[in-house]
Structures are given as C-alpha cells and as structure tokens.
Design a protein around this motif. Sequence first.
Motif, PDB file in Angstrom:
ATOM      1  N   LYS A  50       0.834  -1.196   0.000  1.00  0.00           N
ATOM      2  CA  LYS A  50       0.000   0.000   0.000  1.00  0.00           C
ATOM      3  C   LYS A  50       0.870   1.248   0.000  1.00  0.00           C
ATOM      4  O   LYS A  50       1.908   1.302   0.663  1.00  0.00           O
ATOM      5  CB  LYS A  50      -0.923   0.005   1.222  1.00  0.00           C
ATOM      6  N   TYR A  89      -4.265   7.281  -3.547  1.00  0.00           N
ATOM      7  CA  TYR A  89      -3.814   6.007  -2.985  1.00  0.00           C
ATOM      8  C   TYR A  89      -3.428   5.071  -4.128  1.00  0.00           C
ATOM      9  O   TYR A  89      -3.978   5.156  -5.222  1.00  0.00           O
ATOM     10  CB  TYR A  89      -4.933   5.356  -2.160  1.00  0.00           C
ATOM     11  N   ASN A 131      -8.326   1.736  -1.114  1.00  0.00           N
ATOM     12  CA  ASN A 131      -7.041   1.252  -1.613  1.00  0.00           C
ATOM     13  C   ASN A 131      -7.056  -0.276  -1.754  1.00  0.00           C
ATOM     14  O   ASN A 131      -6.066  -0.943  -1.471  1.00  0.00           O
ATOM     15  CB  ASN A 131      -5.890   1.679  -0.698  1.00  0.00           C
TER      16      ASN A 131
END
Length: 263
Positions: free
Chosen positions: A29, A40, A71
Amino acid sequence: MSRLTLIISTILLISGLTIKAQDLKKYDKGNYIKGKDSIYYRILFPENFNANKKYPILFFLHGRGESGQDNQKQLTHGAKLFLKDDFRKQFPAIIVFPQCAENSFWANVEFGMDAQGKRNFNFQKGGRPTKAMHALLGMIDNFMDKPFVDQKRVYVGGLSMGAMGTYELLRRKKKLFAAAFAICGGDHVANVQKYKNIPLWIFHGEKDDVVPVVLSTIISDQLKVLGKEPKLTLYPNANHNSWDAAFADPKLLPWLFSNQKQR
C-alpha cells in the motif's frame, strides 16, 4: 453429495479464497500527497527486488466501479494477472494500481443521455485535468524520479474509465510511455494526433452496451489516417467486460514489454 464431501468442498473453497486474498497482499500500500493532490495506490515489486537495478514500470488504471478510498477495490480486475509465476519470472516489472476517488474521474469527459436513455460520452479536446488525473500525473512524476525505474520502459493500460484515462495520459505525457493498451475506452478523435507515435493495442467488445465499440474503432481509424497501424482486437460476442478476454490473450504482455523507447 455426502455431508463429509460438502464439508471438504467448503474448506477447499474457503482456502482458495484465502490464498487469493493473501496473494493480493503482495501489492504493498502506498499514497502520494503533495499540496492539494492525494491519491492512494497499490504496488507490486518484482521478486528479489534490488533498488540498485532498473525495472520497467506499468501503471494500470481501473474502471468506474472500482473507485473509492479503500485502496483495495482497484485490484478487482487485472491484479491477479501480474501475480502469475510465469509473468513474474519472464517480466520482472513494477506494477502500480492507483485508485480514483469516487467524486472524480480519470478522464476529462462530460456525460449525457440520448433518446434511448443510453449514456453519451463527450470527450474534451485538451482542457485542464480532473482532480484525480492531476494527482495521478504528480504521482507518476514522483515515480519517474526513482533511480530504480527504467525511463525507457514505462507503460500504461486500463479498462473502461481507466482506458479513457490511458488515452488522456498518453496525450499529456506523450514523451514518457513506451507502449500502452486500452480496453473498452474512448477519446476525442482530435486528441489522437498527440499520441500517434506510441505503440497502442486497443480492445473492445462489439456488444458493449456501456461504452459503445465505435469509441474504440474511431481511434483506430484516425491512427490509420495519420499513417499508423494500431493493434485493434474486437470480440464479437463480448459485452462491456471485454477485459476478461484481453487479459486471457497470451500475446498482450509479451507485446507490451517488448516495446522500448529509443531515446
């Protein structure tokens, strides 16, 4: 089916789903925040990644249904393709899945309705980027500053809204990308001139009742007018989810990564 067989089948199904979920966790991430821009993204690094080496990078743009801020949803379509062992061994590349916010859109396009109640796409010629596109452009510039990114092997692809965003990225960054693919997307025909020199593979389902196939064929036709030979694959029986067939094409990724900027 016996009770024991049912239990075993259920366990195997749950195990399979868990494995797939764990695989997607290989996408780290990340986020890009600068000034008013924020976006994101999920990123997959090659196996045995070495920051002292240079790797090709692919930006993949999702469709409207995967927009949000979790995300996660942007990995719905396409993410598993790049997790396959064959791909990771043959094409060690960095794969980035940015996520468009629900209140924005990748491409600069206005929507309307025709007499039959179907959506019209009014693509803009030029114009300022949307909020999501502006953040995406900043994020890409940030990646281009990384020493491990091969500047000659930068790629972009997307489906539906993401394909529309792909065309827009090509015209806004016409000197950056080595090649691109667009699945069931569209663009203003006047913009094609700006990315005519970038190798492009266009896909579309001929029965698409969400994004009309003509939005892809006019781009292909315009490229031919400009003296180029684009790759166009139409699926006679496919509706909007033509990405399933495109992702299953064994020639797509070898073709994409075979392209390299000469300078």
